[in-house]
Design a protein around this motif. Structure first.
Motif, PDB file in Angstrom:
ATOM      1  N   ARG A   1     -15.829  -2.044   9.395  1.00 13.68           N
ATOM      2  CA  ARG A   1     -14.956  -2.844   8.541  1.00 13.68           C
ATOM      3  C   ARG A   1     -13.863  -1.963   7.926  1.00 13.68           C
ATOM      4  NH1 ARG A   1     -15.027  -8.333   9.148  1.00 13.68           N
ATOM      5  NH2 ARG A   1     -13.955  -9.167   7.335  1.00 13.68           N
ATOM      6  N   GLU A   2     -14.214  -0.741   7.564  1.00 10.56           N
ATOM      7  CA  GLU A   2     -13.256   0.179   6.930  1.00 10.56           C
ATOM      8  C   GLU A   2     -12.130   0.531   7.905  1.00 10.56           C
ATOM      9  OE1 GLU A   2     -16.635   0.487   6.675  1.00 10.56           O
ATOM     10  OE2 GLU A   2     -16.485  -0.425   4.670  1.00 10.56           O
ATOM     11  N   GLU A   3     -12.491   0.731   9.173  1.00 12.82           N
ATOM     12  CA  GLU A   3     -11.454   1.017  10.186  1.00 12.82           C
ATOM     13  C   GLU A   3     -10.468  -0.152  10.292  1.00 12.82           C
ATOM     14  OE1 GLU A   3     -14.028   3.546  13.453  1.00 12.82           O
ATOM     15  OE2 GLU A   3     -12.444   2.213  14.198  1.00 12.82           O
ATOM     16  N   LEU A   4     -11.035  -1.358  10.323  1.00 17.46           N
ATOM     17  CA  LEU A   4     -10.184  -2.555  10.375  1.00 17.46           C
ATOM     18  C   LEU A   4      -9.272  -2.615   9.151  1.00 17.46           C
ATOM     19  CD1 LEU A   4      -9.329  -5.382  11.413  1.00 17.46           C
ATOM     20  CD2 LEU A   4     -11.365  -6.318  10.253  1.00 17.46           C
ATOM     21  N   GLN A   5      -9.841  -2.372   7.985  1.00 19.91           N
ATOM     22  CA  GLN A   5      -9.055  -2.421   6.740  1.00 19.91           C
ATOM     23  C   GLN A   5      -7.916  -1.398   6.773  1.00 19.91           C
ATOM     24  OE1 GLN A   5     -12.138  -1.803   3.834  1.00 19.91           O
ATOM     25  NE2 GLN A   5     -12.900  -3.912   3.943  1.00 19.91           N
ATOM     26  N   GLN A   6      -8.240  -0.173   7.191  1.00 20.89           N
ATOM     27  CA  GLN A   6      -7.217   0.886   7.228  1.00 20.89           C
ATOM     28  C   GLN A   6      -6.096   0.531   8.197  1.00 20.89           C
ATOM     29  OE1 GLN A   6      -6.900   3.368   5.063  1.00 20.89           O
ATOM     30  NE2 GLN A   6      -8.686   2.371   4.151  1.00 20.89           N
ATOM     31  N   ASP A   7      -6.491  -0.009   9.349  1.00 19.33           N
ATOM     32  CA  ASP A   7      -5.499  -0.387  10.362  1.00 19.33           C
ATOM     33  C   ASP A   7      -4.585  -1.486   9.807  1.00 19.33           C
ATOM     34  OD1 ASP A   7      -4.249  -0.312  12.824  1.00 19.33           O
ATOM     35  OD2 ASP A   7      -5.747  -1.549  13.853  1.00 19.33           O
ATOM     36  N   TYR A   8      -5.216  -2.476   9.169  1.00 21.21           N
ATOM     37  CA  TYR A   8      -4.467  -3.587   8.557  1.00 21.21           C
ATOM     38  C   TYR A   8      -3.485  -3.065   7.513  1.00 21.21           C
ATOM     39  CZ  TYR A   8      -3.862  -7.724   5.484  1.00 21.21           C
ATOM     40  OH  TYR A   8      -3.355  -8.736   4.703  1.00 21.21           O
ATOM     41  N   ILE A   9      -3.958  -2.212   6.628  1.00 23.58           N
ATOM     42  CA  ILE A   9      -3.101  -1.696   5.538  1.00 23.58           C
ATOM     43  C   ILE A   9      -1.916  -0.934   6.122  1.00 23.58           C
ATOM     44  CG2 ILE A   9      -3.013  -0.034   3.616  1.00 23.58           C
ATOM     45  CD1 ILE A   9      -6.040  -0.788   3.152  1.00 23.58           C
ATOM     46  N   HIS A  10      -2.199  -0.104   7.114  1.00 22.73           N
ATOM     47  CA  HIS A  10      -1.137   0.718   7.721  1.00 22.73           C
ATOM     48  C   HIS A  10      -0.083  -0.155   8.411  1.00 22.73           C
ATOM     49  CE1 HIS A  10       0.901   3.908   9.829  1.00 22.73           C
ATOM     50  NE2 HIS A  10       0.668   3.299  10.978  1.00 22.73           N
ATOM     51  N   LYS A  11      -0.552  -1.089   9.265  1.00 22.02           N
ATOM     52  CA  LYS A  11       0.392  -1.903  10.054  1.00 22.02           C
ATOM     53  C   LYS A  11       1.173  -2.872   9.150  1.00 22.02           C
ATOM     54  CE  LYS A  11      -0.744  -0.710  14.453  1.00 22.02           C
ATOM     55  NZ  LYS A  11      -2.185  -0.703  14.622  1.00 22.02           N
ATOM     56  N   TYR A  12       0.501  -3.408   8.155  1.00 22.79           N
ATOM     57  CA  TYR A  12       1.151  -4.347   7.239  1.00 22.79           C
ATOM     58  C   TYR A  12       2.256  -3.611   6.465  1.00 22.79           C
ATOM     59  CZ  TYR A  12       1.186  -8.545   4.157  1.00 22.79           C
ATOM     60  OH  TYR A  12       1.518  -9.698   3.478  1.00 22.79           O
ATOM     61  N   THR A  13       1.919  -2.413   5.981  1.00 21.55           N
ATOM     62  CA  THR A  13       2.901  -1.614   5.238  1.00 21.55           C
ATOM     63  C   THR A  13       4.128  -1.341   6.105  1.00 21.55           C
ATOM     64  OG1 THR A  13       1.079  -0.564   4.034  1.00 21.55           O
ATOM     65  CG2 THR A  13       3.234   0.544   3.955  1.00 21.55           C
ATOM     66  N   GLU A  14       3.901  -0.923   7.348  1.00 25.90           N
ATOM     67  CA  GLU A  14       5.015  -0.609   8.252  1.00 25.90           C
ATOM     68  C   GLU A  14       5.839  -1.856   8.564  1.00 25.90           C
ATOM     69  OE1 GLU A  14       6.017   2.477   9.104  1.00 25.90           O
ATOM     70  OE2 GLU A  14       4.477   2.921   7.596  1.00 25.90           O
ATOM     71  N   PHE A  15       5.150  -2.991   8.702  1.00 28.04           N
ATOM     72  CA  PHE A  15       5.843  -4.250   8.999  1.00 28.04           C
ATOM     73  C   PHE A  15       6.810  -4.617   7.862  1.00 28.04           C
ATOM     74  CE2 PHE A  15       5.503  -9.104   9.099  1.00 28.04           C
ATOM     75  CZ  PHE A  15       6.385  -9.258  10.156  1.00 28.04           C
ATOM     76  N   VAL A  16       6.320  -4.533   6.632  1.00 28.38           N
ATOM     77  CA  VAL A  16       7.186  -4.872   5.493  1.00 28.38           C
ATOM     78  C   VAL A  16       8.355  -3.890   5.412  1.00 28.38           C
ATOM     79  CG1 VAL A  16       7.320  -5.194   2.992  1.00 28.38           C
ATOM     80  CG2 VAL A  16       5.279  -5.927   4.225  1.00 28.38           C
ATOM     81  N   LYS A  17       8.075  -2.621   5.647  1.00 31.27           N
ATOM     82  CA  LYS A  17       9.169  -1.634   5.623  1.00 31.27           C
ATOM     83  C   LYS A  17      10.220  -1.957   6.684  1.00 31.27           C
ATOM     84  CE  LYS A  17       6.742   2.508   3.942  1.00 31.27           C
ATOM     85  NZ  LYS A  17       6.238   3.811   4.423  1.00 31.27           N
ATOM     86  N   SER A  18       9.763  -2.366   7.858  1.00 37.23           N
ATOM     87  CA  SER A  18      10.729  -2.662   8.937  1.00 37.23           C
ATOM     88  C   SER A  18      11.568  -3.895   8.574  1.00 37.23           C
ATOM     89  CB  SER A  18      10.017  -2.854  10.276  1.00 37.23           C
ATOM     90  OG  SER A  18       9.361  -4.107  10.326  1.00 37.23           O
ATOM     91  N   LEU A  19      10.950  -4.880   7.917  1.00 37.61           N
ATOM     92  CA  LEU A  19      11.707  -6.053   7.469  1.00 37.61           C
ATOM     93  C   LEU A  19      12.716  -5.657   6.393  1.00 37.61           C
ATOM     94  CD1 LEU A  19       8.793  -8.651   7.151  1.00 37.61           C
ATOM     95  CD2 LEU A  19      10.512  -8.559   8.967  1.00 37.61           C
ATOM     96  N   GLN A  20      12.295  -4.768   5.531  1.00 29.19           N
ATOM     97  CA  GLN A  20      13.175  -4.360   4.439  1.00 29.19           C
ATOM     98  C   GLN A  20      14.369  -3.556   4.949  1.00 29.19           C
ATOM     99  OE1 GLN A  20      12.594  -1.172   1.994  1.00 29.19           O
ATOM    100  NE2 GLN A  20      13.322  -2.147   0.113  1.00 29.19           N
ATOM    101  N   ARG A  21      14.156  -2.754   5.993  1.00 25.79           N
ATOM    102  CA  ARG A  21      15.283  -1.990   6.562  1.00 25.79           C
ATOM    103  C   ARG A  21      16.366  -2.934   7.087  1.00 25.79           C
ATOM    104  NH1 ARG A  21      11.288   1.676   8.203  1.00 25.79           N
ATOM    105  NH2 ARG A  21      10.950   0.624  10.197  1.00 25.79           N
ATOM    106  N   LYS A  22      15.938  -4.069   7.648  1.00 26.70           N
ATOM    107  CA  LYS A  22      16.910  -5.033   8.187  1.00 26.70           C
ATOM    108  C   LYS A  22      17.563  -5.861   7.086  1.00 26.70           C
ATOM    109  CE  LYS A  22      14.608  -5.816  12.599  1.00 26.70           C
ATOM    110  NZ  LYS A  22      13.830  -6.791  13.368  1.00 26.70           N
ATOM    111  N   ASN A  23      16.920  -5.907   5.932  1.00 29.52           N
ATOM    112  CA  ASN A  23      17.340  -6.824   4.872  1.00 29.52           C
ATOM    113  C   ASN A  23      17.051  -6.170   3.522  1.00 29.52           C
ATOM    114  OD1 ASN A  23      18.042  -9.072   3.449  1.00 29.52           O
ATOM    115  ND2 ASN A  23      16.500 -10.414   4.331  1.00 29.52           N
TER     116      ASN A  23
END
Lengths: 355, 355
Positions: free
Chosen positions: B258-280
């Motif tokens: 479960r911890e691996e899943l959580q870490q993966d989620y946190i990492h990818k979600y963070t990067e996703f928001v950053k990528s949206l913010q770079r465009k906007n």
């Protein structure tokens, strides 16, 4: 890549060394010009294009770079670190390996130079196992809308007589006045131009159902997808009219008199500029016309300008040009003429203090 | 139309009166949501879509209006002059004539309400022989990115038990919290959401090669064209995580704990928001999570927020919600829950003085 390597052995494939280089990835690309962008399941992007003078840029730190092509129609030039362009002609489906790269930071620019009109080709991106370097975004954008003059039709020909093959190989859209002007200002550019087309009438009346205004809305020539993007140039330069007026009307055309043709041209051109301005209200517009056909083109463009000014449009001017040597194919502007035209536009934009 | 009429007589065709109404033309349409826009030779536009809650608006002065559909998959609602919505279900290839229009100015809005995921349909536009009226452009734009909660999956169902047909017919994406919020502010909106998908893991681990982040770049689900447009919302609301965390990991999944899943989620979600913010870069971001799964979703989103704040991002907040009745299909938010969620977002945006 280990898994893939094992699998390939199991299956008895012979794989070229370049295919199993550990971390070959697509580098981010900056795209200039209209493209239909697609993305594969692995995240790699492909760019389909048909308008002239599209370009792709990347930067990386290292010594390895390949370019993936899927285009057996177009000629390109590749510029590495600002050095002299290297020709890549009709690459087809090819992974082009850039030779002799020293280790270090490199900036790379691929430019389409040929005109294919209704064909489209695809660039499948830059690939490297080296680290990408971020390219600074340009703050300036300029768009050129036009015909063969704007395309650079046969502009590097040593003769005015050209067959189809000679015309193709002596067209360098990147040496036409549009890219020359844009590069002077370090501006991104789009060259939305197609040889033979006009505002209401194409060369010698051919394809009467088509026009440059009719082609203009589309991302590609070959399908009917409307181009919607965040492209918002500060300057739009339009040069259209040579094909409308350079030949006498034929009996089967829809204008009975020269005056009818002129009125149609003036009306449609005026509406076209207004529609562009509605989408991009802050842009500076420049209308260009030669003194050819005894001034008929320039006289009509002057009336378009008058209409636009009368409708309240402020950011629009007219550049009338003359003195071209027309040493390109079929009496078209030469690369020298292109520099003359670029210098006129550059001076105009400097006077207007656009940038 | 005279020519056409004569031609039809010569050929012996019987033509329905509606076909020779003198000046039936496509009206300009304002489009909300992602569409692939195409244009026919006659200048008429068509809009292909697959994301939820797209909408089309027009206005005209007169008493005749028809809507051209090419969609046998989706349900729509039509709103004329702000009156109660009229259902148009799976219209197929149909010219839908709006009944009982009095003469005068009318505003019309067509809304897609159903979810079809990988299918796409086409709206071929509004047609009238009356004069179009210009719609005022909205100054506010908001985007919602999410899963079934954001889609409005089964939100108007009277029962939590639903078969596929019941689920389909009780989904009204326009009553989900996204459109409710947008309409409160008279904002344009995009609902880029798809049921069953998550940040790194979909419902019960299905389709592990896909994710909402993987679907997000595309104009449609069915092809691979990247969505490039001038869409630049002032607010982006993201609700993803229910599918990542609502089921236990299966043995064949790529996370061992479960911890691996959580870490993966946190990492990818963070990067996703950053990528949206770079465009906007000026957009206000809102991350939403329920208190479900013993708070596991909300706990991870709190860490995403922490990461984003630590990276220097200022315009981002977290709304944790609870108290839903989950009376929709398969324990999903009901239309009442949607109003509760919309009220939370509206209050948040008012407090932030975004608009």
């Amino acid at each position: 890549m280990k898994k893939f390597f094992q699998y390939s052995l199991l299956c008895g494939f012979a794989i070229a060394p370049s295919l199993w280089a550990a971390d070959v990835q697509q580098l981010p690309a900056h795209v200039g010009g209209r493209v239909l962008e697609s993305m594969a399941a692995d995240g790699s992007k492909a760019y389909e294009y048909s308008w002239p003078a599209v370009y792709f840029e990347t930067a990386f730190n290292g010594d390895s770079l390949s370019l993936k092509f899927d285009d057996d129609q177009n000629n390109f030039q590749l510029i590495v670190d600002g050095a002299a362009p290297v020709a890549i002609n009709k690459p087809g489906k090819q992974d082009y390996q850039v030779p002799n790269l020293s280790a270090g930071k490199h900036t790379v620019r691929l430019e389409k130079i040929s005109e294919t009109q209704s064909n489209s080709g695809r660039f499948l991106g830059f690939y490297s196992d080296d680290k990408p370097v971020k390219l600074p975004a340009r703050k300036r954008q300029i768009e050129f809308i036009g015909d063969s003059y704007t395309v650079g039709y046969g502009n590097v020909s040593s003769s005015r007589e050209c067959n189809d093959a000679q015309l193709f190989s002596t067209t360098n859209s990147q040496l036409a006045f549009g890219p020359l002007t844009a590069k002077h200002f370090n501006a991104d550019y789009q060259i939305n131009a197609s040889s033979g087309f006009g505002i209401v009438r194409n060369y010698n009346g051919h394809s009467p159902e088509k026009s440059l205004i009719g082609l203009y809305p589309f991302t590609l020539h070959a399908n009917n997808f409307v181009y919607n993007s965040n492209w918002q140039p500060q300057v739009v330069v339009i040069g259209l009219g040579t094909n409308d007026f350079s030949t006498p009307l034929n009996a089967n055309e829809r204008w009975k008199t020269r005056e009818e043709l002129q009125q149609d041209y003036i009306h449609k051109y005026t509406e076209f500029v207004k529609s562009l301005q509605r989408k991009n209200p802050k842009a500076e517009f420049v209308l260009m016309a030669s003194d050819h056909v005894n001034g008929e083109i320039a006289n009509q463009v002057a009336k378009v300008l008058e209409n636009l000014k009368a409708s309240g449009m402020k950011r629009v001017d007219f550049i009338k040009f003359s003195g071209l040597d027309l040493q390109g194919c079929h009496w078209h502007p030469s690369a020298k003429d292109d520099q003359l035209l670029a210098d006129l536009i550059i001076k105009h934009l400097q006077n207007k203090k656009v940038w």
